[in-house]
Design a protein around this motif. Structure first.
Motif, PDB file in Angstrom:
ATOM      1  N   GLY A 115      -5.198  17.433 -12.774  1.00 45.89           N
ATOM      2  CA  GLY A 115      -6.657  17.062 -12.469  1.00 45.89           C
ATOM      3  C   GLY A 115      -6.978  15.612 -12.831  1.00 45.89           C
ATOM      4  N   ILE A 116      -6.518  15.149 -14.118  1.00 46.40           N
ATOM      5  CA  ILE A 116      -6.963  14.070 -14.646  1.00 46.40           C
ATOM      6  C   ILE A 116      -6.038  13.126 -13.837  1.00 46.40           C
ATOM      7  N   ALA A 117      -4.843  13.284 -13.777  1.00 44.88           N
ATOM      8  CA  ALA A 117      -4.290  12.343 -12.831  1.00 44.88           C
ATOM      9  C   ALA A 117      -4.662  12.026 -11.629  1.00 44.88           C
ATOM     10  N   PHE A 118      -4.964  13.018 -10.864  1.00 41.65           N
ATOM     11  CA  PHE A 118      -5.795  13.112  -9.461  1.00 41.65           C
ATOM     12  C   PHE A 118      -6.973  12.116  -9.598  1.00 41.65           C
TER      13      PHE A 118
ATOM     14  N   LEU B  34       0.578  11.477  -7.262  1.00 42.75           N
ATOM     15  CA  LEU B  34       0.754  10.000  -7.433  1.00 42.75           C
ATOM     16  C   LEU B  34       1.003   9.228  -6.262  1.00 42.75           C
ATOM     17  N   GLU B  35       1.481  10.257  -5.291  1.00 40.67           N
ATOM     18  CA  GLU B  35       1.956   9.676  -4.029  1.00 40.67           C
ATOM     19  C   GLU B  35       0.794   9.592  -2.858  1.00 40.67           C
ATOM     20  N   ARG B  36      -0.424   9.667  -3.093  1.00 44.93           N
ATOM     21  CA  ARG B  36      -1.666   9.619  -2.222  1.00 44.93           C
ATOM     22  C   ARG B  36      -1.636   7.968  -1.750  1.00 44.93           C
ATOM     23  N   ASP B  37      -1.922   7.996  -0.456  1.00 47.25           N
ATOM     24  CA  ASP B  37      -1.843   6.720   0.198  1.00 47.25           C
ATOM     25  C   ASP B  37      -2.492   5.635  -0.392  1.00 47.25           C
ATOM     26  N   PHE B  38      -2.117   4.590  -0.850  1.00 42.70           N
ATOM     27  CA  PHE B  38      -2.931   3.298  -1.375  1.00 42.70           C
ATOM     28  C   PHE B  38      -3.267   2.574  -0.137  1.00 42.70           C
TER      29      PHE B  38
ATOM     30  N   ASP C 156       3.458  15.931  -8.327  1.00 42.43           N
ATOM     31  CA  ASP C 156       4.028  14.548  -7.734  1.00 42.43           C
ATOM     32  C   ASP C 156       3.343  13.861  -6.661  1.00 42.43           C
ATOM     33  N   TYR C 157       2.679  14.769  -5.687  1.00 40.03           N
ATOM     34  CA  TYR C 157       1.885  14.489  -4.809  1.00 40.03           C
ATOM     35  C   TYR C 157       0.750  13.505  -5.131  1.00 40.03           C
TER      36      TYR C 157
ATOM     37  N   ASP D 264       1.866   9.460 -16.574  1.00 40.62           N
ATOM     38  CA  ASP D 264       2.206  10.086 -18.066  1.00 40.62           C
ATOM     39  C   ASP D 264       1.766  11.515 -17.766  1.00 40.62           C
ATOM     40  N   PHE D 265       0.456  11.578 -17.437  1.00 38.87           N
ATOM     41  CA  PHE D 265      -0.012  12.941 -17.239  1.00 38.87           C
ATOM     42  C   PHE D 265       0.612  13.898 -16.362  1.00 38.87           C
ATOM     43  N   VAL D 266       1.170  13.265 -15.118  1.00 37.54           N
ATOM     44  CA  VAL D 266       1.960  14.011 -14.266  1.00 37.54           C
ATOM     45  C   VAL D 266       3.042  14.621 -14.983  1.00 37.54           C
ATOM     46  N   ASP D 267       3.901  13.819 -15.899  1.00 31.78           N
ATOM     47  CA  ASP D 267       4.898  14.110 -16.414  1.00 31.78           C
ATOM     48  C   ASP D 267       4.709  15.341 -17.281  1.00 31.78           C
ATOM     49  N   GLU D 268       3.598  15.218 -18.265  1.00 35.28           N
ATOM     50  CA  GLU D 268       3.241  16.138 -19.022  1.00 35.28           C
ATOM     51  C   GLU D 268       2.806  17.571 -18.474  1.00 35.28           C
ATOM     52  N   ALA D 269       2.386  17.428 -17.291  1.00 37.88           N
ATOM     53  CA  ALA D 269       1.768  18.606 -16.283  1.00 37.88           C
ATOM     54  C   ALA D 269       3.069  19.234 -16.068  1.00 37.88           C
ATOM     55  N   LYS D 270       4.255  18.517 -15.552  1.00 35.74           N
ATOM     56  CA  LYS D 270       5.559  19.272 -15.066  1.00 35.74           C
ATOM     57  C   LYS D 270       6.224  19.704 -16.504  1.00 35.74           C
TER      58      LYS D 270
END
Ligand code: FPP
Ligand code: MG
Length: 322
Positions: free
Chosen positions: A202-205, A318-322, A315-316, A289-295
């Motif tokens: 959620g934080i990464a999102f 981080l991949e959201r459309d820029f 992972d998704y 970093d937060f996604v890595d910690e989440a996984k």
């Protein structure tokens, strides 16, 4: 994300049916507005989190469907209220409800969805689930109020921003994952791991959302970019920039933030300063970093398609459309 959705396709379809059934009201305006929102899409991230977490913990019952529906109702209620607060114009690629039906109706239909979600949870009848959801929604309201208090405050720190996004966004994702664990009867350490996983995702999102507000494409996002700057929201890309830029740049940013009728050129100039000082790159790295910690939190579970899907869901973000 396709893989994640494929695994729980049937459950997600049942959640959509549940939405439709529970949107009904004797007041036609409520049904019309609520249907507009629920039908205009959304990624169904929170239902997916709840369903996958429950299955990861071996749950084979039926309560995950109404609970996934309830959590999406709460999320939709907060968006209705948030769009009033933010003076938003677009949501999920369509004019937002506040534009179509006005602020009053938006607030009230948000209240309806919020209340209906609690009826759905009461029907399931698990007091711990209710307690988790009540705590999460309290956090949401606190986080959003804290953000309001900090509007236009250029001295907002990274720690304050982290606290705010944890409350306003991550708390509900954490609750979704925790409720899945509760349904599956997971032992305390597994429940905590899943709750932490949801919190970090959620934080990464929200960090990526705050980057997209600077550098996203409106067609992909389904909402306007530059809104945070226009509304005086001080998010991490800007906090990092304010720490590293020159005094002249800081003065310019202050002037733009505090001016209520900023021009497109002024907004674009601030975006350029933020990019030049690595505000976006820094925030994306923090999200990584937060996604890595989440996984990492999922490693307490044996490998399974559900664990792989939750890794994919992280992972998704981080991949959201820029
Ligand atoms: C979106 O943030 C807003 C939230 C995640 C939380 C909103 C919470 C409330 C309005 C208070 C609680 C309300 C209830 C019914 C319990 P954003 O503005 O950064 O995202 P956006 O760009 O998608 O609008
Ligand atoms: Mg908003």
């Amino acid at each position: 994300m396709e893989g994640v959705l494929a695994l729980i396709k049937d459950d997600l379809r049942r959640v959509e049916e549940e939405f439709r059934r529970r949107l009904k009201s004797r007041v036609p305006l409520i049904t019309r507005i609520a249907e507009h929102l629920v039908k205009s899409g959304g990624k169904r991230l929170r239902p997916a989190l709840l369903i996958l977490a429950s299955r990861l913990c071996g749950y084979r019952g039926e309560a995950h469907i109404p609970l996934a529906g309830a959590i999406e109702f709460i999320h939709t209620a907060t968006l209705l209220h948030d769009d009033v607060i933010d003076n938003a114009e677009v949501r999920r690629g369509s004019p937002s409800a506040n534009v179509l039906w006005g602020n009053e109706a938006s607030v009230l239909v948000g209240d309806f969805l919020f209340s209906r979600s609690f009826s759905m949870m009461v029907e399931v009848g698990d007091l711990r689930v209710l307690q988790v959801m009540a705590e999460a929604t309290t956090q949401l309201a606190e986080g959003e109020t804290f953000e309001l208090m900090k509007t236009g405050d250029l001295s907002t720190t990274e720690e304050e921003n982290l606290r705010m996004i944890t409350q306003k966004t991550a708390s509900l994702m954490s609750a979704a994952a925790r409720i899945g664990a509760i349904l599956g009867g997971a032992p305390p350490e597994k429940e905590e791991s899943l709750a932490d996983y949801g919190l970090k995702v959620g934080i990464a999102f929200q960090l990526i959302d705050d980057c997209l507000d600077y550098v996203g494409r409106e067609e992909a996002l389904g909402k306007k970019v530059g809104t945070d700057l226009r509304e005086g929201k001080i998010t991490l890309p800007l906090i990092h920039t304010l720490k590293n830029c020159s005094k002249a740049e800081r003065d310019f940013i202050r002037e733009v933030i505090l001016d209520s009728g900023q021009s497109e050129e002024q907004i674009e100039a601030v975006v350029r300063i933020v990019c030049r000082h690595g505000g976006i790159a820094y925030t994306v790295q923090r999200a990584r970093d937060f996604v890595d910690e989440a996984k990492e939190k999922l490693m307490i579970f044996e490998p399974s398609p559900e664990r792989a899907a939750l890794i994919g869901l992280a992972d998704y973000v981080l991949e959201r459309d820029f």
